[in-house]
Design a protein around this motif. Structure first.
Motif, PDB file in Angstrom:
ATOM      1  N   UNK A 120       0.801  -1.224   0.000  1.00  0.00           N
ATOM      2  CA  UNK A 120       0.000   0.000   0.000  1.00  0.00           C
ATOM      3  C   UNK A 120       0.828   1.265   0.000  1.00  0.00           C
ATOM      4  N   UNK A 121       2.126   1.140   0.222  1.00  0.00           N
ATOM      5  CA  UNK A 121       3.013   2.295   0.279  1.00  0.00           C
ATOM      6  C   UNK A 121       4.196   2.095  -0.663  1.00  0.00           C
ATOM      7  N   UNK A 122       4.718   3.164  -1.273  1.00  0.00           N
ATOM      8  CA  UNK A 122       5.948   3.012  -2.063  1.00  0.00           C
ATOM      9  C   UNK A 122       7.108   2.675  -1.138  1.00  0.00           C
ATOM     10  N   UNK A 123       8.049   1.843  -1.568  1.00  0.00           N
ATOM     11  CA  UNK A 123       9.163   1.443  -0.706  1.00  0.00           C
ATOM     12  C   UNK A 123       9.916   2.616  -0.088  1.00  0.00           C
ATOM     13  N   UNK A 124       9.956   3.756  -0.786  1.00  0.00           N
ATOM     14  CA  UNK A 124      10.642   4.913  -0.251  1.00  0.00           C
ATOM     15  C   UNK A 124      10.023   5.471   1.014  1.00  0.00           C
ATOM     16  N   UNK A 125       8.759   5.106   1.281  1.00  0.00           N
ATOM     17  CA  UNK A 125       8.061   5.585   2.483  1.00  0.00           C
ATOM     18  C   UNK A 125       8.004   4.540   3.593  1.00  0.00           C
ATOM     19  N   UNK A 126       8.511   3.345   3.342  1.00  0.00           N
ATOM     20  CA  UNK A 126       8.382   2.269   4.337  1.00  0.00           C
ATOM     21  C   UNK A 126       8.998   2.645   5.674  1.00  0.00           C
ATOM     22  N   UNK A 127      10.101   3.369   5.650  1.00  0.00           N
ATOM     23  CA  UNK A 127      10.815   3.665   6.896  1.00  0.00           C
ATOM     24  C   UNK A 127       9.970   4.515   7.845  1.00  0.00           C
ATOM     25  N   UNK A 128       9.014   5.265   7.310  1.00  0.00           N
ATOM     26  CA  UNK A 128       8.148   6.103   8.138  1.00  0.00           C
ATOM     27  C   UNK A 128       6.939   5.343   8.671  1.00  0.00           C
ATOM     28  N   UNK A 129       6.615   4.209   8.087  1.00  0.00           N
ATOM     29  CA  UNK A 129       5.347   3.522   8.325  1.00  0.00           C
ATOM     30  C   UNK A 129       5.509   2.545   9.478  1.00  0.00           C
ATOM     31  N   UNK A 130       5.042   2.942  10.670  1.00  0.00           N
ATOM     32  CA  UNK A 130       5.266   2.134  11.881  1.00  0.00           C
ATOM     33  C   UNK A 130       4.718   0.721  11.735  1.00  0.00           C
ATOM     34  N   UNK A 131       3.547   0.584  11.093  1.00  0.00           N
ATOM     35  CA  UNK A 131       2.939  -0.740  10.965  1.00  0.00           C
ATOM     36  C   UNK A 131       3.755  -1.661  10.076  1.00  0.00           C
ATOM     37  N   UNK A 132       4.585  -1.094   9.199  1.00  0.00           N
ATOM     38  CA  UNK A 132       5.362  -1.929   8.278  1.00  0.00           C
ATOM     39  C   UNK A 132       6.637  -2.465   8.907  1.00  0.00           C
ATOM     40  N   UNK A 133       7.144  -1.814   9.955  1.00  0.00           N
ATOM     41  CA  UNK A 133       8.468  -2.159  10.480  1.00  0.00           C
ATOM     42  C   UNK A 133       8.547  -3.620  10.951  1.00  0.00           C
ATOM     43  N   UNK A 134       7.584  -4.153  11.735  1.00  0.00           N
ATOM     44  CA  UNK A 134       7.685  -5.572  12.111  1.00  0.00           C
ATOM     45  C   UNK A 134       7.689  -6.498  10.897  1.00  0.00           C
ATOM     46  N   UNK A 135       6.943  -6.155   9.860  1.00  0.00           N
ATOM     47  CA  UNK A 135       6.934  -6.975   8.649  1.00  0.00           C
ATOM     48  C   UNK A 135       8.290  -6.924   7.945  1.00  0.00           C
ATOM     49  N   UNK A 136       8.870  -5.732   7.883  1.00  0.00           N
ATOM     50  CA  UNK A 136      10.175  -5.597   7.240  1.00  0.00           C
ATOM     51  C   UNK A 136      11.248  -6.345   8.030  1.00  0.00           C
ATOM     52  N   UNK A 137      11.149  -6.316   9.344  1.00  0.00           N
ATOM     53  CA  UNK A 137      12.105  -7.074  10.163  1.00  0.00           C
ATOM     54  C   UNK A 137      11.971  -8.573   9.910  1.00  0.00           C
ATOM     55  N   UNK A 138      10.737  -9.047   9.763  1.00  0.00           N
ATOM     56  CA  UNK A 138      10.520 -10.461   9.448  1.00  0.00           C
ATOM     57  C   UNK A 138      11.157 -10.809   8.108  1.00  0.00           C
ATOM     58  N   UNK A 139      10.935  -9.966   7.108  1.00  0.00           N
ATOM     59  CA  UNK A 139      11.517 -10.211   5.781  1.00  0.00           C
ATOM     60  C   UNK A 139      13.045 -10.227   5.850  1.00  0.00           C
ATOM     61  N   UNK A 140      13.620  -9.311   6.628  1.00  0.00           N
ATOM     62  CA  UNK A 140      15.077  -9.252   6.742  1.00  0.00           C
ATOM     63  C   UNK A 140      15.631 -10.504   7.429  1.00  0.00           C
ATOM     64  N   UNK A 141      14.914 -11.014   8.425  1.00  0.00           N
ATOM     65  CA  UNK A 141      15.359 -12.252   9.091  1.00  0.00           C
ATOM     66  C   UNK A 141      15.283 -13.445   8.149  1.00  0.00           C
ATOM     67  N   UNK A 142      14.234 -13.493   7.333  1.00  0.00           N
ATOM     68  CA  UNK A 142      14.067 -14.624   6.414  1.00  0.00           C
ATOM     69  C   UNK A 142      15.168 -14.660   5.359  1.00  0.00           C
ATOM     70  N   UNK A 143      15.579 -13.487   4.908  1.00  0.00           N
ATOM     71  CA  UNK A 143      16.584 -13.420   3.848  1.00  0.00           C
ATOM     72  C   UNK A 143      17.975 -13.620   4.460  1.00  0.00           C
ATOM     73  N   UNK A 289       5.685   7.186  16.078  1.00  0.00           N
ATOM     74  CA  UNK A 289       4.394   7.671  15.594  1.00  0.00           C
ATOM     75  C   UNK A 289       4.552   8.968  14.809  1.00  0.00           C
ATOM     76  N   UNK A 290       5.456   9.820  15.251  1.00  0.00           N
ATOM     77  CA  UNK A 290       5.601  11.138  14.630  1.00  0.00           C
ATOM     78  C   UNK A 290       6.111  11.063  13.196  1.00  0.00           C
ATOM     79  N   UNK A 291       6.894  10.050  12.857  1.00  0.00           N
ATOM     80  CA  UNK A 291       7.375   9.947  11.478  1.00  0.00           C
ATOM     81  C   UNK A 291       6.420   9.157  10.599  1.00  0.00           C
ATOM     82  N   UNK A 292       5.361   8.605  11.182  1.00  0.00           N
ATOM     83  CA  UNK A 292       4.410   7.796  10.420  1.00  0.00           C
ATOM     84  C   UNK A 292       3.351   8.714   9.803  1.00  0.00           C
ATOM     85  N   UNK A 293       3.270   8.789   8.470  1.00  0.00           N
ATOM     86  CA  UNK A 293       2.292   9.675   7.833  1.00  0.00           C
ATOM     87  C   UNK A 293       0.842   9.271   8.088  1.00  0.00           C
ATOM     88  N   UNK A 294       0.619   8.057   8.618  1.00  0.00           N
ATOM     89  CA  UNK A 294      -0.746   7.655   8.953  1.00  0.00           C
ATOM     90  C   UNK A 294      -1.146   8.101  10.353  1.00  0.00           C
TER      91      UNK A 294
END
Length: 456
Positions: A120-143, A289-294
């Motif tokens: 739902x977000x462009x990859x360039x905005x992922x770092x701001x999206x608090x809800x995405x961070x646990x998912x990104x950490x999971x992906x990083x562990x898997x790889x 929360x402050x860096x999350x555009x949502x």
């Protein structure tokens, strides 16, 4: 549970016990069937994929033997399988691996599913999206490593072409994941975590300047400019050796900034007269929360004296560099109980924002126009007497898509757009805590304040 790992070396386990595969061709066949699970694959296609340089009859014979050996390797999982269709389904024409979520786990599939929830977000905005961070950490562990690392079949060019295409696809997906995580933790002052992900990114792409800059920023923020300069020198060396090029202007400007001390860590809170004690977990949550555009409307709620104002000031000071239009703190403590909360709030905003005011034009309209194109953090302190002006706050947010408003109040706003956090008192030690009481933030805060009043 059948577990198959395809990032790095191909491995499989059933209920925690490793499964063995006699040859690279068996592992290659398992990998292909697992990536394309629950699909029938014609046997002549599989034979050509793995033995394309052999005569068809010999290739088909080799496939039959390899399928039988794969079946033997998977036998513990096959015998325990209770599905309507067999785990490894082989007919005269096709072969397929039937994987059900409740009975199997494949790292590449979980990796894809995890990142699919971030689309739902462009990859360039992922770092701001608090809800995405646990998912990104999971992906990083898997790889763990590149797809099918070390699995090379010299006599199977078709399989190798498929492997390389898959590896490239996963590689292009993990790069923005690692970059987003490094940026996110750099923003939250979690520098060791930022360095961890930036270094992983650097190992994969040493010629890219982004990970070099992230590492340089992290070291500068940690108060280690000499390490940042060392990374700058390494960046220049790598680019010269690998590409015969110099770092770009952005990297050079950052190096110059660090050298003159402009990129050194800012004071925790430049306008604060006393140290920030305790509330580290709350501060970390608030910064995320402050860096999350949502999360554009945040409320710190709680009784008076809990430290809401102090926490809001500390968070704003630390996050100011992420708001191009700056931060603005508007105190409403002196407003009392105004007859017209909206007009009182507008007057305080005009003063705090240093907004030019035109006579004869509605102040609400002027405030909306002033904030419309600004990327700004606006803190409204002691908002409790302005509760009926929440409609004005929401209208300003609607008119200003890059505005974030942080409110401190004795009560939450109770509107759907709000993200609220109720601040409680700092934990206190039990009566018999002894010297361990000094570890409690409430005691440290008391001692810090007491020292200001005790004679030296």
């Amino acid at each position: 549970m059948l577990t198959i790992q395809l990032f790095g070396a191909v491995t499989a386990q059933f209920d925690g016990e490793p499964l063995s595969f006699r040859s690279a061709k068996i592992r290659a066949l398992l990998a292909y069937l697992a990536v394309h699970a629950n699909e029938p694959h014609r046997r002549e296609f599989l034979a050509a994929l793995l033995w394309g340089e052999m005569p068809d009859r010999q290739a088909q014979t080799n496939l039959r033997v390899t399928l039988n050996r794969l079946r033997r390797s998977l036998l513990p999982a096959i015998e325990a399988d209770e599905g309507a269709r067999p785990l490894l389904e082989i007919t005269r024409q096709t072969a397929q691996l039937n994987l059900r979520p409740e009975q199997s786990w494949v790292d590449t599939a979980v990796f894809q599913e995890t990142l699919a929830r971030c689309v739902g977000r462009p990859p360039g905005d992922w770092w701001r999206w608090a809800a995405a961070i646990p998912r990104l950490e999971t992906a990083a562990r898997l790889y763990r490593d590149e797809f099918l690392a070390g699995l090379y079949l010299a006599d199977s060019p078709e399989f190798d072409a498929w492997r390389l295409a898959q590896a490239d696809r996963f590689y292009r997906q993990i790069v923005p994941v690692l970059e987003a995580l490094a940026r996110h933790y750099l923003a939250l002052d979690r520098y060791e975590d930022a360095l961890h992900y930036a270094r992983r990114l650097l190992e994969m792409e040493p010629w890219r300047e982004t990970p070099h800059r992230l590492i340089m920023r992290a070291y500068a923020a940690m108060g280690q400019p000499e390490m940042a300069q060392r990374q700058w020198a390494e960046c220049r060396r790598l680019l010269a050796e690998e590409l015969g090029a110099e770092p770009d202007a952005q990297t050079a400007a950052l190096a110059a900034e660090i050298k003159r001390g402009a990129a050194a860590p800012r004071p925790a809170a430049p306008a604060e007269l006393t140290p920030f004690v305790g509330r580290e977990e709350e501060l970390l949550w608030l910064k995320a929360q402050l860096i999350d555009p949502e999360r554009r409307l945040l409320t710190l709620a709680g009784p008076g004296g809990m430290g809401k104002t102090r926490l809001a000031q500390a968070a704003a000071a630390r996050m100011s560099r992420y708001f191009a239009g700056g931060v603005c703190f508007v105190s409403l403590a002196e407003a009392g109980c105004p007859a017209d909360p909206e007009q009182t709030l507008l007057a305080a905003l005009a003063d705090g924002l240093e907004m030019p005011v035109e006579a004869g034009r509605p102040l609400a309209e002027q405030a909306a126009d002033f904030l419309r194109d600004r990327e700004m953090l606006l803190t409204l302190d002691n908002f409790e007497e302005m509760a009926t002006a929440v409609g004005l706050v929401l209208r300003l947010l609607d008119a200003s898509p890059r505005l974030t408003i942080l409110i401190t109040s004795r009560a939450r706003l109770n509107c759907p757009e709000e993200t609220a956090f109720h601040l409680e008192g700092l934990p206190v030690p039990p009566p018999d805590a002894g010297p361990e009481a000094l570890a409690y933030p409430s005691v440290r805060l008391f001692l810090e304040r007491a020292r200001r009043y005790l004679p030296r």
